[in-house]
Motif scaffolding. Structure first.
Motif, PDB file in Angstrom:
ATOM      1  N   SER A  46       0.823  -1.209   0.000  1.00  0.00           N
ATOM      2  CA  SER A  46       0.000   0.000   0.000  1.00  0.00           C
ATOM      3  C   SER A  46       0.858   1.260   0.000  1.00  0.00           C
ATOM      4  CB  SER A  46      -0.933   0.009   1.219  1.00  0.00           C
ATOM      5  OG  SER A  46      -0.159  -0.049   2.416  1.00  0.00           O
ATOM      6  N   ALA A  47       2.145   1.132   0.319  1.00  0.00           N
ATOM      7  CA  ALA A  47       3.032   2.298   0.363  1.00  0.00           C
ATOM      8  C   ALA A  47       4.476   1.850   0.233  1.00  0.00           C
ATOM      9  CB  ALA A  47       2.840   3.046   1.684  1.00  0.00           C
ATOM     10  N   CYS A  51       6.175   6.439   7.820  1.00  0.00           N
ATOM     11  CA  CYS A  51       6.698   7.304   8.871  1.00  0.00           C
ATOM     12  C   CYS A  51       7.302   6.446   9.979  1.00  0.00           C
ATOM     13  CB  CYS A  51       5.588   8.175   9.446  1.00  0.00           C
ATOM     14  SG  CYS A  51       4.885   9.303   8.218  1.00  0.00           S
ATOM     15  N   GLN A  52       8.283   7.002  10.656  1.00  0.00           N
ATOM     16  CA  GLN A  52       8.936   6.315  11.763  1.00  0.00           C
ATOM     17  C   GLN A  52       7.879   5.832  12.760  1.00  0.00           C
ATOM     18  OE1 GLN A  52      11.659   8.893  13.751  1.00  0.00           O
ATOM     19  NE2 GLN A  52      12.691   7.241  14.796  1.00  0.00           N
ATOM     20  N   GLY A  53       8.002   4.581  13.172  1.00  0.00           N
ATOM     21  CA  GLY A  53       7.048   3.997  14.116  1.00  0.00           C
ATOM     22  C   GLY A  53       5.892   3.279  13.444  1.00  0.00           C
ATOM     23  N   ASN A  54       5.755   3.436  12.143  1.00  0.00           N
ATOM     24  CA  ASN A  54       4.692   2.758  11.404  1.00  0.00           C
ATOM     25  C   ASN A  54       5.271   1.543  10.676  1.00  0.00           C
ATOM     26  OD1 ASN A  54       2.905   4.711  12.232  1.00  0.00           O
ATOM     27  ND2 ASN A  54       2.960   5.852  10.324  1.00  0.00           N
ATOM     28  N   SER A  55       4.392   0.772  10.070  1.00  0.00           N
ATOM     29  CA  SER A  55       4.825  -0.397   9.308  1.00  0.00           C
ATOM     30  C   SER A  55       3.956  -0.515   8.060  1.00  0.00           C
ATOM     31  CB  SER A  55       4.730  -1.666  10.156  1.00  0.00           C
ATOM     32  OG  SER A  55       3.390  -1.893  10.544  1.00  0.00           O
ATOM     33  N   VAL A  56       4.397  -1.349   7.145  1.00  0.00           N
ATOM     34  CA  VAL A  56       3.647  -1.609   5.924  1.00  0.00           C
ATOM     35  C   VAL A  56       3.725  -3.109   5.644  1.00  0.00           C
ATOM     36  CG1 VAL A  56       5.614  -1.167   4.379  1.00  0.00           C
ATOM     37  CG2 VAL A  56       3.279  -0.877   3.520  1.00  0.00           C
ATOM     38  N   THR A  57       2.645  -3.647   5.084  1.00  0.00           N
ATOM     39  CA  THR A  57       2.610  -5.066   4.746  1.00  0.00           C
ATOM     40  C   THR A  57       2.947  -5.239   3.278  1.00  0.00           C
ATOM     41  OG1 THR A  57       0.962  -5.508   6.447  1.00  0.00           O
ATOM     42  CG2 THR A  57       1.162  -7.142   4.691  1.00  0.00           C
ATOM     43  N   GLN A  75       3.626 -15.611   2.796  1.00  0.00           N
ATOM     44  CA  GLN A  75       3.217 -14.837   1.628  1.00  0.00           C
ATOM     45  C   GLN A  75       3.296 -13.338   1.895  1.00  0.00           C
ATOM     46  OE1 GLN A  75      -0.689 -15.666   0.011  1.00  0.00           O
ATOM     47  NE2 GLN A  75      -0.328 -14.405  -1.785  1.00  0.00           N
ATOM     48  N   SER A  76       2.993 -12.904   3.115  1.00  0.00           N
ATOM     49  CA  SER A  76       3.027 -11.486   3.466  1.00  0.00           C
ATOM     50  C   SER A  76       3.991 -11.262   4.614  1.00  0.00           C
ATOM     51  CB  SER A  76       1.637 -11.001   3.886  1.00  0.00           C
ATOM     52  OG  SER A  76       0.750 -11.064   2.795  1.00  0.00           O
ATOM     53  N   ILE A  77       4.657 -10.114   4.576  1.00  0.00           N
ATOM     54  CA  ILE A  77       5.516  -9.714   5.689  1.00  0.00           C
ATOM     55  C   ILE A  77       5.172  -8.276   6.060  1.00  0.00           C
ATOM     56  CG2 ILE A  77       7.399 -11.282   5.088  1.00  0.00           C
ATOM     57  CD1 ILE A  77       8.904  -8.862   3.900  1.00  0.00           C
ATOM     58  N   THR A  78       5.392  -7.929   7.304  1.00  0.00           N
ATOM     59  CA  THR A  78       5.193  -6.572   7.773  1.00  0.00           C
ATOM     60  C   THR A  78       6.557  -6.003   8.123  1.00  0.00           C
ATOM     61  OG1 THR A  78       2.998  -7.137   8.603  1.00  0.00           O
ATOM     62  CG2 THR A  78       4.014  -5.131   9.479  1.00  0.00           C
ATOM     63  N   VAL A  79       6.880  -4.849   7.522  1.00  0.00           N
ATOM     64  CA  VAL A  79       8.185  -4.242   7.742  1.00  0.00           C
ATOM     65  C   VAL A  79       8.031  -2.834   8.296  1.00  0.00           C
ATOM     66  CG1 VAL A  79       9.314  -5.630   5.966  1.00  0.00           C
ATOM     67  CG2 VAL A  79       8.374  -3.407   5.350  1.00  0.00           C
ATOM     68  N   SER A  80       8.978  -2.453   9.136  1.00  0.00           N
ATOM     69  CA  SER A  80       8.975  -1.111   9.715  1.00  0.00           C
ATOM     70  C   SER A  80      10.333  -0.439   9.590  1.00  0.00           C
ATOM     71  CB  SER A  80       8.555  -1.179  11.189  1.00  0.00           C
ATOM     72  OG  SER A  80       9.441  -2.019  11.900  1.00  0.00           O
ATOM     73  N   LEU A 102      11.811  -4.080  -4.057  1.00  0.00           N
ATOM     74  CA  LEU A 102      10.937  -2.975  -3.675  1.00  0.00           C
ATOM     75  C   LEU A 102      11.611  -2.228  -2.529  1.00  0.00           C
ATOM     76  CD1 LEU A 102       8.209  -1.451  -3.821  1.00  0.00           C
ATOM     77  CD2 LEU A 102       7.339  -3.086  -2.153  1.00  0.00           C
ATOM     78  N   ALA A 103      11.884  -0.956  -2.740  1.00  0.00           N
ATOM     79  CA  ALA A 103      12.539  -0.143  -1.710  1.00  0.00           C
ATOM     80  C   ALA A 103      11.485   0.479  -0.806  1.00  0.00           C
ATOM     81  CB  ALA A 103      13.392   0.941  -2.352  1.00  0.00           C
ATOM     82  N   ILE A 104      11.688   0.340   0.494  1.00  0.00           N
ATOM     83  CA  ILE A 104      10.834   0.961   1.506  1.00  0.00           C
ATOM     84  C   ILE A 104      11.668   2.019   2.211  1.00  0.00           C
ATOM     85  CG2 ILE A 104       9.511   0.602   3.631  1.00  0.00           C
ATOM     86  CD1 ILE A 104       8.208  -0.678   1.173  1.00  0.00           C
ATOM     87  N   SER A 105      11.148   3.248   2.265  1.00  0.00           N
ATOM     88  CA  SER A 105      11.843   4.316   2.981  1.00  0.00           C
ATOM     89  C   SER A 105      11.062   4.677   4.230  1.00  0.00           C
ATOM     90  CB  SER A 105      12.027   5.544   2.083  1.00  0.00           C
ATOM     91  OG  SER A 105      10.766   6.081   1.725  1.00  0.00           O
TER      92      SER A 105
END
Length: 176
Positions: A46-47, A51-57, A75-80, A102-105
């Motif tokens: 989804s993103a 933001c710091q302290g949040n996560s994305v699946t 199949q899914s991971i949650t990263v922060s 996929l780069a996550i910032s």
């Protein structure tokens, strides 16, 4: 129609070879070759900035097995944390395919505090100016004001939500 002792086969089909010694020829039994497709290896999210302290699946396309670059096998991971993530998908035939990375910032949250230009306890008819610290792209006060500075003329608890250019927000402590 190859005329060599061996061939490389890359497509499914039924194959046979005919051998000739100049006088006699013989044909081998049919051999069926099945080439299975590699699994789809894509990542949906989804993103790509949080933001710091949040996560994305992060979710991989359906497959029978998964091996993420961080060692996860679901199949899914949650990263922060910021980083580049990829997944290797495996299908029922053991074929594998690796996704594009996929780069996550991760953006820092702004600081949020309020400074008063005088005492916050005053007589009726007086006021105090409350100023939120600079650095916000937007400000939202508890009284719905959207400026960096407000004038408080009534008793109450005042706080401000500061949002930075990255869309990250922090709520200040209350001033009463």
């Amino acid at each position: 129609n190859e005329a060599t002792q061996s061939i490389v086969v890359g497509t499914s089909g039924t194959y046979a070879v005919q051998i000739t010694n100049g006088v006699c020829s013989a044909t081998s039994p049919l051999t069926t070759v099945v080439v299975h497709a590699n699994p789809v290896a894509t990542i949906s999210s989804s993103a790509s900035a949080i933001c710091q302290g949040n996560s994305v699946t992060l979710t991989a396309a359906p497959a029978t097995g998964y091996n993420w670059s961080n060692g996860a096998t679901t199949q899914s991971i949650t990263v922060s944390t910021a980083g580049t993530y990829a997944v290797t998908a495996t299908n029922a035939y053991g074929c594998t395919n690796t996704s594009a990375p996929l780069a996550i910032s991760v953006s820092a949250n702004p600081s949020a505090y309020i400074a008063a230009n005088g005492p916050v306890t005053f007589c009726n008819g007086s006021s105090v100016v409350l100023t939120a610290n600079a650095g916000g792209a937007s400000y939202l006060w508890s009284n719905n004001a959207t400026t960096q500075t407000i004038t408080a003329t009534a008793s109450g608890n005042y706080f401000v939500t500061i949002t930075n250019a990255a869309g990250c927000s922090t709520v200040s402590n209350e001033i009463s």
